[in-house]
Design an enzyme around this catalytic site. Structure first.
Site, PDB file in Angstrom:
ATOM      1  N   GLY A  57      31.955  33.462  33.640  1.00  0.00           N
ATOM      2  CA  GLY A  57      30.802  34.206  33.134  1.00  0.00           C
ATOM      3  C   GLY A  57      29.447  33.629  33.454  1.00  0.00           C
ATOM      4  N   ASP A  93      42.487  43.637  36.985  1.00  0.00           N
ATOM      5  CA  ASP A  93      42.546  43.280  38.404  1.00  0.00           C
ATOM      6  C   ASP A  93      41.696  44.297  39.134  1.00  0.00           C
ATOM      7  OD1 ASP A  93      43.161  42.920  41.039  1.00  0.00           O
ATOM      8  OD2 ASP A  93      45.303  42.613  40.715  1.00  0.00           O
ATOM      9  N   LYS A 158      30.592  37.928  48.083  1.00  0.00           N
ATOM     10  CA  LYS A 158      30.906  36.624  48.740  1.00  0.00           C
ATOM     11  C   LYS A 158      31.922  36.905  49.838  1.00  0.00           C
ATOM     12  CE  LYS A 158      33.411  33.454  46.449  1.00  0.00           C
ATOM     13  NZ  LYS A 158      33.572  32.452  45.391  1.00  0.00           N
TER      14      LYS A 158
HETATM   15  C1  LIG Z   1      34.556  31.802  41.587  1.00  0.00           C
HETATM   16  S1  LIG Z   1      35.199  32.708  40.317  1.00  0.00           S
HETATM   17  C2  LIG Z   1      33.851  33.590  39.789  1.00  0.00           C
HETATM   18  C3  LIG Z   1      32.841  32.777  39.081  1.00  0.00           C
HETATM   19  C4  LIG Z   1      31.777  33.615  38.454  1.00  0.00           C
HETATM   20  N1  LIG Z   1      30.995  34.282  39.345  1.00  0.00           N
HETATM   21  C5  LIG Z   1      30.918  32.808  37.491  1.00  0.00           C
HETATM   22  O1  LIG Z   1      29.763  32.594  37.857  1.00  0.00           O
HETATM   23  O2  LIG Z   1      31.398  32.388  36.475  1.00  0.00           O
HETATM   24  C6  LIG Z   1      36.255  33.792  41.014  1.00  0.00           C
HETATM   25  C7  LIG Z   1      36.982  34.611  40.069  1.00  0.00           C
HETATM   26  O3  LIG Z   1      37.603  35.681  40.742  1.00  0.00           O
HETATM   27  C8  LIG Z   1      38.654  36.065  39.966  1.00  0.00           C
HETATM   28  N2  LIG Z   1      39.566  36.975  40.711  1.00  0.00           N
HETATM   29  C9  LIG Z   1      40.251  36.665  41.829  1.00  0.00           C
HETATM   30  N3  LIG Z   1      40.964  37.720  42.183  1.00  0.00           N
HETATM   31  C10 LIG Z   1      40.707  38.708  41.311  1.00  0.00           C
HETATM   32  C11 LIG Z   1      41.146  40.005  41.166  1.00  0.00           C
HETATM   33  N4  LIG Z   1      42.004  40.551  42.033  1.00  0.00           N
HETATM   34  N5  LIG Z   1      40.705  40.716  40.134  1.00  0.00           N
HETATM   35  C12 LIG Z   1      39.856  40.190  39.258  1.00  0.00           C
HETATM   36  N6  LIG Z   1      39.381  38.956  39.349  1.00  0.00           N
HETATM   37  C13 LIG Z   1      39.826  38.229  40.356  1.00  0.00           C
HETATM   38  C14 LIG Z   1      39.261  34.839  39.537  1.00  0.00           C
HETATM   39  O4  LIG Z   1      40.002  34.997  38.354  1.00  0.00           O
HETATM   40  C15 LIG Z   1      38.052  33.953  39.317  1.00  0.00           C
HETATM   41  O5  LIG Z   1      37.718  33.846  37.977  1.00  0.00           O
END
Ligand SMILES: C[S@@+](CC[C@H](N)C(=O)[O-])C[C@H]1O[C@@H](n2cnc3c(N)ncnc32)[C@H](O)[C@@H]1O
Length: 941
Positions: A57, A93, A158
């Site tokens: 978050g 998801d 990204k």
């Molecule tokens: C680098 S983190 C994001 C950090 C966020 N932007 C923050 O500032 O806190 C990447 C996130 O992508 C999520 N993620 C990866 N694949 C996903 C998917 N198919 N659906 C939802 N979330 C996903 C992971 O659970 C992870 O929490």
């Protein structure tokens, strides 16, 4: 095993990590949005934002912070997000319709101004979710963005750089007015991520679904296998079923293997896992996942386990067979843990995995343990060689061993010789103590004969430590026994046990040793000037100033000196001289037999030699081979030669042994006058038979002689004999003697003490105790009569006396204070250059006298003056005399101060300068110096 090293790479706790902590952001990634927002101003104008993949978050916090109050902020992630104020979150998801549904539900038909996507396959706990590749996620998020974005809205995502990056960018370009890729400073350099900011959504009415279908966008993308299987090994003996299964997956495995092979880092990841490598080439073609698994079967049965270890993230145990391996005794909990996360392993862990693989392969029979003994047998198999070769080999080996042994022995002997020589040179040992081998240093003949003697002695089983005398005696015996075996033992004993013989031989050897010692002394003398001084000191029969008065009183001294002279005489007689005397006696008594023997010897060289004659011959052998002319002469003459030769250096001996010098008996003749003189002196020192006889006759007279006459007495005899004008020598006196009755001596000593003071710590100690009345003069005299004052030197060899003179002396007590006092005085003396100090003093004195003279004259004038009153005159005179006594005071030094920079032209006392000063200009100083230089140069011309 932590996921990342906290000090390096991704795990590095950098400033953004700390900053995030400080500012209360949930993740450091929050700063990426901060930076993007700073650059593109995305948030301030947005009223509705959707954050895809928002956990934990961080971005949501930033959005909440920078967006206007009351904005709608929705966050979605696979992981639940802790509640945040003004933020709506849910778990879903993003690739699923559920997520789309939920978003619709939360948006209430609103459109988002900004859709953000920071998703990545979870490197934390959500490995299972890594079915999506990053770019697939991006495309999915783009799909959602096109659905929920308002026209003119923005999309931030990204992207990981790969070959599909351009395809993605093309798609973005089709849907947005402006597309820009950027890497915010908070994004780590080690990360391949970049952010693409797509602004001004075009919101086309119809979007071709192919644009958002990964299969079309990423054309070459092959479906990634969750399990990569390699072709079975040749040696593998897996069953048909497994082969079939393997074949089924061959196509996918080949593609995966190709991708892995393309990754050249795979092997290095295993061999040097500590080195973090960047994916400069991007991702392997078609491989867009960051997480790869391989089955244990692939690892155990695969051909390149290293490649697998370097490229995979995890080894899985899914099949029955694999589960069995988990139960193997080789599969430790560590191995299981290692298989679970290959990316964090170190070299040791990889090694352990490889060992484990080998063990499992052996267990399941894929590999067969090599029999080391069989190999060894094969390696050491030697072809049979024939007997002759064997013998040659043995001989060669023996020879090598022998030569090595000889070498060792020679080396040891040389070392020993060198040591003994050193000892001899350092006066640590007497020549007598030397091995017969060591006599090699003294002369060839001696070496030969004495070595022979010793060898024979050894042969006869005599004791290991024998004197030279014994050896020579044995040598005598040997020859006799060799020459005539018929000679009876009794006769032998008669010869050997003859006291006369023994004495003679002892004397002979002692004479030789004395000779050697003399040679040694000469060598030392040549080498070391200090030695001469030492030697001179040692010659002092009084030892030192504190030996007591016994030797110095007229009567006793006379006796003593005479005794010494006698001792000297006896010293001279001892050894070599004694031998000569004895030999002379022998000659007298045995003339007939000797001559007989000589005759016999001459006549019957090869025949059985009669006892006496043989004895003579042996003697000659023992000493050295003489020229024929000398053979018949007495032994006295023959023995002179070795001494002379012994006095020569070894090199000289070798030189004169050359054939050119054969027949020249008197080598001294070849030398200069100096040597002749020396030889003559030697002769003087060694009285002839006649002299000895005369001396014997005059013994009584000699005893009564004064010490003053003693030196000349023997010399007088020499004079009579040799027509030499002998100048009676004055008794050597270095001023250290203590002749209380001798007025002059006393005076001399007093003078020395007056001039130089007491020179030794002993003297100072005794003087102090005398002054302090700790001891009286008579006590001191009494102490002079001690065991050391009756030192009997009878029959003692000169080398022994020399050595003894160093230590055989009274131990005069020394106090620490005395030593200190002497040292202090010496220091004071060293500190001043006496002559210059004296001169300076004289100058000072002279000037003072001159000043006083001047002052006196002036005082006279003042006194003669009629203008002044008496009081005034007295004051004037006093002042003048005081000034004269004070002398000229040295004018106070002027300090030169160079005014530089801002100080130029400043008037008044410069800061920090005390006393007289003079300010100069730096230019002026330079000029003055230049003038001086020019003047000097002109002078030179
Ligand atoms: C680098 S983190 C994001 C950090 C966020 N932007 C923050 O500032 O806190 C990447 C996130 O992508 C999520 N993620 C990866 N694949 C996903 C998917 N198919 N659906 C939802 N979330 C996903 C992971 O659970 C992870 O929490």
């Amino acid at each position: 095993m932590g996921k990342h090293d906290k000090k390096t790479g991704k795990g590095r706790l950098d400033k953004f990590y700390r900053l995030a902590k400080e500012q209360g952001y949930r993740a450091r990634s929050a700063f990426k949005l901060v930076h993007l927002n700073r650059k593109y101003d995305l948030l301030s104008k947005s009223k509705c934002v959707i954050d895809l993949c928002a956990a934990p978050g961080g971005w949501l916090q930033v959005a909440e912070k920078y967006m206007p109050k009351g904005s709608l902020i929705i966050g979605v992630d696979l992981n639940p997000i802790k509640p945040l104020p003004h933020v709506t979150t849910f778990v879903s998801d993003i690739t699923t319709p559920h997520c789309r549904q939920m978003l619709k539900q939360h948006m209430h038909d609103w459109k988002a101004d900004l859709v953000m996507h920071d998703g990545a396959p979870n490197v934390g706990s959500a490995w299972v979710q890594d079915a999506f590749t990053q770019n697939e996620l991006v495309l999915q998020s783009l799909k959602l963005a096109t659905e929920f974005l308002v026209k003119g809205g923005h999309f931030v995502t990204k992207v990981f750089r790969s070959q599909d990056y351009n395809s993605l960018m093309w798609v973005f370009g089709q849907l947005f007015k402006s597309v820009e890729a950027t890497k915010p400073p908070s994004s780590r350099n080690v990360s391949a991520e970049i952010f693409v900011v797509c602004r001004d959504f075009l919101a086309p009415k119809h979007i071709d679904p192919k644009f958002l279908d990964p299969k079309h966008v990423f054309k070459d993308l092959a479906p990634l296998p969750t399990s990569i299987t390699t072709a079975p090994t040749e040696s593998s003996t897996t069953g048909e079923a497994s082969i079939a299964a393997t074949q089924a997956s061959t196509s996918t495995a080949a593609a995966a293997a190709a991708r892995l092979a393309a990754n050249s880092h795979a092997h290095s990841n295993v061999f040097a896992p500590e080195k973090k490598r960047r994916h400069r080439d991007g991702y392997a073609e078609g491989d867009y996942t960051l997480f790869h698994t391989a089955s244990a079967t692939d690892f155990i049965k695969g051909m390149d386990p290293v490649l697998l270890l370097g490229g995979m993230n995890k080894i899985t145990f899914d099949t029955e067979e694999e589960k069995q391996w988990l139960k193997s005794r080789h599969t430790t909990p560590d191995i299981v843990a290692n298989c679970n996360d290959l990316k964090v392993l170190g070299k040791g862990d990889f090694k352990a995995l490889m060992k484990w693989r080998l063990a499992i392969r052996l267990e399941i029979g894929l590999d067969v343990k090599a029999d080391p003994t069989a190999d060894a047998t094969e390696e050491v198999a030697i072809e049979p060689i024939d007997e002759e070769e064997q013998i040659t080999e043995d001989l060669k080996r023996l020879q090598e061993t022998k030569s090595a042994k000889t070498k060792r022995e020679r080396k040891r002997a040389n070392e020993k010789k060198a040591k003994d020589l050193l000892k001899l040179q350092l006066n640590m040992t007497a020549p007598e103590d030397l091995d017969t081998n060591d006599l090699a240093l003294k002369g060839e003949e001696e070496i030969f004969d004495l070595e022979e003697g010793e060898m024979e002695a050894k042969r006869q089983g005599s004791s290991s430590k024998r004197s030279l005398r014994d050896i020579v005696q044995d040598a005598d015996g040997m020859d006799e026994s060799e020459g005539s075996e018929s000679e009876s033992d009794e006769e032998d004993e008669e010869i050997l046990d003859s006291d006369e013989e023994r004495e003679m031989k002892t004397a002979m050897l002692e004479g030789e040793l004395d000779g050697l010692y003399e040679t040694y002394k000469e060598r030392m003398q040549e080498r070391d000037a200090k030695w001469k001084v030492k030697n001179e000191r040692n010659k002092d029969k009084n030892f030192d100033a504190w030996h007591g008065i016994k030797e110095n009183s007229d009567e006793e001294g006379g006796d003593d000196n005479d005794e010494e002279r006698e001792e000297d005489d006896e010293d001279e007689e001892g050894g070599w001289d004694l031998l000569q005397n004895k030999k002379a006696d022998d000659q007298d008594s045995d003339t007939d037999s000797d001559s007989d023997a000589d005759q016999d010897m001459d006549e019957n060289d090869e025949e059985v030699i009669p006892r006496k004659a043989k004895k003579e011959k042996v003697k000659k052998n023992v000493i050295f081979e003489q020229p024929q002319s000398r053979r018949n002469t007495s032994l006295v003459t023959s023995l002179q030669e070795p001494e002379k030769r012994a006095q020569m250096s070894r090199q000289a001996q070798l030189w004169f042994d050359q054939s050119v010098f054969k027949g020249m008996d008197d080598l001294a003749a070849l030398d200069g006058d100096e040597e002749e003189e020396e030889a003559e002196e030697d002769e003087d020192e060694e009285p002839t038979e006649d002299e000895i006889e005369e001396n014997d006759e005059d013994e009584d007279e000699d005893v009564e002689m004064d010490s003053e006459d003693e030196g000349s007495s023997t010399l007088q005899d020499d004079e009579d004999e040799d027509d030499f004008e002998i100048v009676p020598q004055e008794e050597e006196d270095d001023g250290t003697g203590w002749d209380v009755d001798d007025e002059d001596q006393d005076e001399v000593k007093k003078k020395i003490i007056k001039d130089k003071g007491l020179l030794t710590a002993e003297a100072v100690t005794l003087a102090t105790s005398l002054v302090n009345r700790e001891i009286t003069a008579s006590q001191l005299i009494d102490q002079g009569f001690n065991k050391l004052s009756t030192f009997n030197k009878d029959g003692l060899p000169s080398w022994f006396l020399d050595d003894e003179s160093k230590f055989y002396k009274p131990n005069i007590p020394i106090t620490k204070e005395a030593v200190e006092a002497l040292k202090a005085r010496q220091r004071a003396l060293d500190a001043r250059p006496i002559k210059k100090v004296a001169e300076a003093k004289q100058r000072k004195k002279f000037k003072a006298v001159q000043r006083m003279e001047k002052a006196k004259k002036k005082a006279d004038d003042v006194m003669g003056s009629e203008e002044m009153g008496d009081g005034e005159k007295a004051r004037q005179v006093r002042r003048m005399l005081a000034k004269a006594a004070r002398g000229k005071q040295k004018a106070a030094e002027k300090k030169i101060v160079v005014a530089k920079g801002v100080n130029r032209g400043v008037k008044g006392r410069p800061k920090g300068v005390k006393g007289k000063y003079k300010i100069v200009d730096s230019r002026m100083r330079k000029e003055v110096r230049a003038m001086k230089r020019i003047k000097k140069a002109n002078k030179k011309r």
